[in-house]
Design an enzyme around this catalytic site. Sequence first.
Site, PDB file in Angstrom:
ATOM      1  N   SER A 555       0.833  -1.274  -0.123  1.00  0.00           N
ATOM      2  CA  SER A 555       0.056  -0.045  -0.098  1.00  0.00           C
ATOM      3  C   SER A 555       0.891   1.096   0.245  1.00  0.00           C
ATOM      4  O   SER A 555       1.794   1.562  -0.860  1.00  0.00           O
ATOM      5  CB  SER A 555      -1.036  -0.183   1.179  1.00  0.00           C
ATOM      6  N   ASP A 642      -9.599  -3.690  -5.661  1.00  0.00           N
ATOM      7  CA  ASP A 642      -9.351  -2.800  -4.552  1.00  0.00           C
ATOM      8  C   ASP A 642      -9.702  -1.255  -4.641  1.00  0.00           C
ATOM      9  O   ASP A 642      -9.557  -0.598  -5.703  1.00  0.00           O
ATOM     10  CB  ASP A 642      -7.648  -2.636  -4.663  1.00  0.00           C
ATOM     11  N   HIS A 674      -8.488  -4.758  -1.347  1.00  0.00           N
ATOM     12  CA  HIS A 674      -7.135  -4.083  -0.758  1.00  0.00           C
ATOM     13  C   HIS A 674      -6.172  -5.058   0.019  1.00  0.00           C
ATOM     14  O   HIS A 674      -5.155  -5.135   0.011  1.00  0.00           O
ATOM     15  CB  HIS A 674      -7.368  -2.912   0.093  1.00  0.00           C
TER      16      HIS A 674
END
Length: 704
Positions: A555, A642, A674
């Site tokens: 991320s 996501d 995600h």
Amino acid sequence: MTSEAVTPPVADRRPLTRTHHGDAVSDPYEWLRAKDDEDVIGHLEAENAYTDERTAHLEELRGRLFDEIKGRTLETDLSVPSRRGHWWYYGRTVEGKQYGINCRAPISDPDDWTPPVLSPETEVPGEQVLLDGNVEADGHDFFSLGSLDVSNDGTRLLYGVDVAGDERYTLRIRDLATGDDLPDVVENTSSGAVFSPEGRHVVYTTVDDAWRPDTVWLHEVGTDAASDQAIFTEPDERYWVGAGFTRSDRYLVIGVGSSITSEEFLVPADDLTSEPRSVWPRREGVEYSLTHAVVDGEDVLYILHNDGALDFELVRVAASDPTGDRHVVLPHLPGRRLLDASAYRDWAVVEYRRDGLARVGILDYATDEVREIGFDEPLYAVGASGSSEWAPPVIRLGYASFTTPGTVYDLEVATGELLLRKSQPVLGGYDPADYGQERVWAVADDGTRIPVSLVWKRSFGEPGGSPRPLHLYGYGSYEHSIEPGFSVARLSMLDRGVIFAIAHVRGGGEMGRQWYEEGKLLHKRNTFTDFVAVGRHLVAEGYTSPDRLVAEGGSAGGLLMGAVANLAPDLFAGILAGVPFVDALTTILDPSLPLTVIEWDEWGDPLHNADVYAYMKSYTPYENVQEGVRYPRILAVTSLNDTRVLYVEPAKWVARLREVGADALLKCEMVAGHGGVSGRYNSWRERAFELAWLLDVMGLAEND
């Protein structure tokens, strides 16, 4: 041997020009953003096929790694029961099943706070299955729970399910006497829905078009969702909204917050349609959170805030007049970052960080003194689980370290005794004494000392002096701290001689609020240069060498991975980037994209500020891929659904890396969000895939 001769897919170049602050940028791969375009899906499928071919030689190793993870895990197991009302609540896992099973059993003695010791082989008297994730997931490739709550009287279950990975949940209510769901169905909710104290209502939130939770709703059980009432809406796109009840059941608290500013509202729990009352009106840059208590017969709020207190201060105010006199309970102390205060009837639990480690203490209402709970290991992670009971005699704690598996304690508050409830079994003869852990310090370019946490297997010798394969992990954003916790999957790396390290770089929260401030906005490059400094330190001190050093982050940590690939491509043999935020400038420039406006407090606003635009353009990975550079091997892992970091970012990044001759792979889960795939076996296979790739990069796959 890798299949080097396999031809990688080549994305079409369809240049699209964007212009901001007089700077015109031609982006040849922005067309990949069209998620529903058959050409885009075809390209992603081609990328997956290419990755499968390039990693086919690792199939046996992946199988061994999966078997090791599975073989060390007690697949049929039960969690430690937690008390709520007249029931013990706990979870089951069953060998061969992907998802957990939520259960409860009746409490025979109302004065008994010692959880029963449950055995998978023994039937639990009176056990009731509340929700079996395997049943609910049947027929779906993805399954995730976003809400799970039981009414205070124990008669109904509220649960929210996502079967796409897009974090939009469908709420349902189950009658626990019959096991049947009520007609109530609420679509497209956010996570965290709860029953009201009397059980007649459900409080939930929904998101706007930018995926921002913005509205709090009140649903009356047994009615059509079309008649639900919006009780609060936040119009400012910079703020997220959440809601929940105080442990005392006295108030509904509606929280509104950005990265730097917050405001909380109170609604009496017995009058949920009344106007929410602001506790402290929001002020730019001031954050606070509250917990309700009753002290000497008076309703009070304990408020944790940073108004003139960088590492936060805890004060007590009258609930009836929260803007009135403040009693300072825990004054601001630089280096002690107060994180949370949670009130119970007779005392409060306070969580904070000091010297880079998490701490938990018990706050005495009468004296304002905190009794800290001590642990012996040099590195560890600890946190309070937060019982829903108002007056328990014990507090549940979760504890782990690099070498100590997840451990559950109950702290007997009156005596201070830690009662061991469970240490998570690790099968296969695991002995924590076989592994070592320590913290070392690297020095950043500006002289700042960066903490680094290390773990290794002792049979390969103490680290340093003789270069070893090393797996370096980093994050460094949102004041999020990466804890030195336990991982079963990591043992497969350690047992092959790999040293694992966490670089606690600026932008995270490990060393307090200032640590975070020095790694955000126009200081963001510190996050990247800190990570490079840690890598160079580990090489200089003989822990590893560039041909055996791999890096990983996900991320915002994926942005870190992309940035260090550009800053120091010669330092790493390989980089694993999970759901990586590598096209940050394009995303942050577009306020119509999910979460963009909220992110301006973290990264800056390049749309309206030319200096921020120039600064972000100087480091965002996609913008800075360089010609004539020998990049490390790169694996980018993403998910089609996501909503936080769109798949298009790593897809564009990999296409650009290929232009300059980099060995880059893209793996896109076509049904996931995600957090990646759902189901524990699927997750283990995914991790085995990633670890096999890392071992291959470090030269350990051929000898396995």
